[in-house]
Design an enzyme around this catalytic site. Sequence first.
Site, short mmCIF file in Angstrom:
data_model
loop_
_atom_site.label_atom_id
_atom_site.label_comp_id
_atom_site.label_asym_id
_atom_site.label_seq_id
_atom_site.Cartn_x
_atom_site.Cartn_y
_atom_site.Cartn_z
CD GLU A 11 8.78 -2.51 3.74
OE1 GLU A 11 8.91 -1.53 4.48
OE2 GLU A 11 8.58 -2.40 2.51
CE1 TYR A 37 1.31 1.07 4.20
CE2 TYR A 37 1.11 -1.32 4.23
CZ TYR A 37 1.62 -0.15 4.76
OH TYR A 37 2.45 -0.20 5.84
N GLY A 38 2.17 1.10 0.07
CA GLY A 38 3.03 2.28 0.25
C GLY A 38 4.04 2.45 -0.86
CB THR A 39 7.66 3.29 -0.68
OG1 THR A 39 8.08 2.18 0.14
CG2 THR A 39 7.43 4.51 0.18
CG LEU A 40 7.35 -2.18 -1.20
CD1 LEU A 40 7.01 -3.40 -0.33
CD2 LEU A 40 8.70 -2.41 -1.88
N1 PCA Z 1 6.44 -0.36 2.01
C1 PCA Z 1 5.44 -1.36 2.30
C2 PCA Z 1 4.95 -0.97 3.65
C3 PCA Z 1 5.07 0.50 3.66
C4 PCA Z 1 6.06 0.79 2.60
O1 PCA Z 1 6.45 1.87 2.22
C5 PCA Z 1 4.36 -1.26 1.26
O2 PCA Z 1 4.49 -0.52 0.26
O3 PCA Z 1 3.32 -1.90 1.45
#
Ligand code: PCA
EC number: 4.3.2.8
Length: 163
Positions: free
Chosen positions: A92, A17-20
């Site tokens: 992470e 849900y984030g930077t990935l």
């Molecule tokens: N990376 C993981 C968790 C938060 C982040 O930045 C993601 O993208 O789900």
Amino acid sequence: MCVRLWSSVLMTRVFVYGTLKKGQPNNYRMFDSNNGKAEYLGSAFTIQKYPLVITTEYNIPFLLNIPGQGHRVHGEIYKVDDQMLKFLDDFESVPTMYQRTVVQLEVKEWVGKMEGEETLSPGSITEMFVYTTMTYQPDWPLLPCYESYDSEGDHGLKYNYKE
Ligand code: PCA
């Protein structure tokens, strides 16, 4: 048979849900073959609401493990091999910064169509791993929360973590 075993036993589904996510600053790490294998399967929303906040001096996104608060969060589904799963756990900082937990999802889009593999149509309910945190600072649940993360969003909190 071998292909089936490889896909069903050694591949794991992860909701990011984030930077990935696609277009976000760490997406390339999932497509670096030194880290293992990953394949985009689709997108989804969490069934429950969670606070998705952006915090620390590096503007890192965190899904706080507080179901019922915040929004239903949008993210992407990938299948990853064991090597990639280990890489992601390490990247992470599991279990100190995030913990790899299980989340229930409502599928929005599905593009995965490998033979012998489950196909999930839009609207179907499923569950898989996600990186959430319960090791958050006391003020984090009071921060603004988002439904869909974008490092370049109107919030102005651009991700700036450098290893
Ligand atoms: N990376 C993981 C968790 C938060 C982040 O930045 C993601 O993208 O789900």
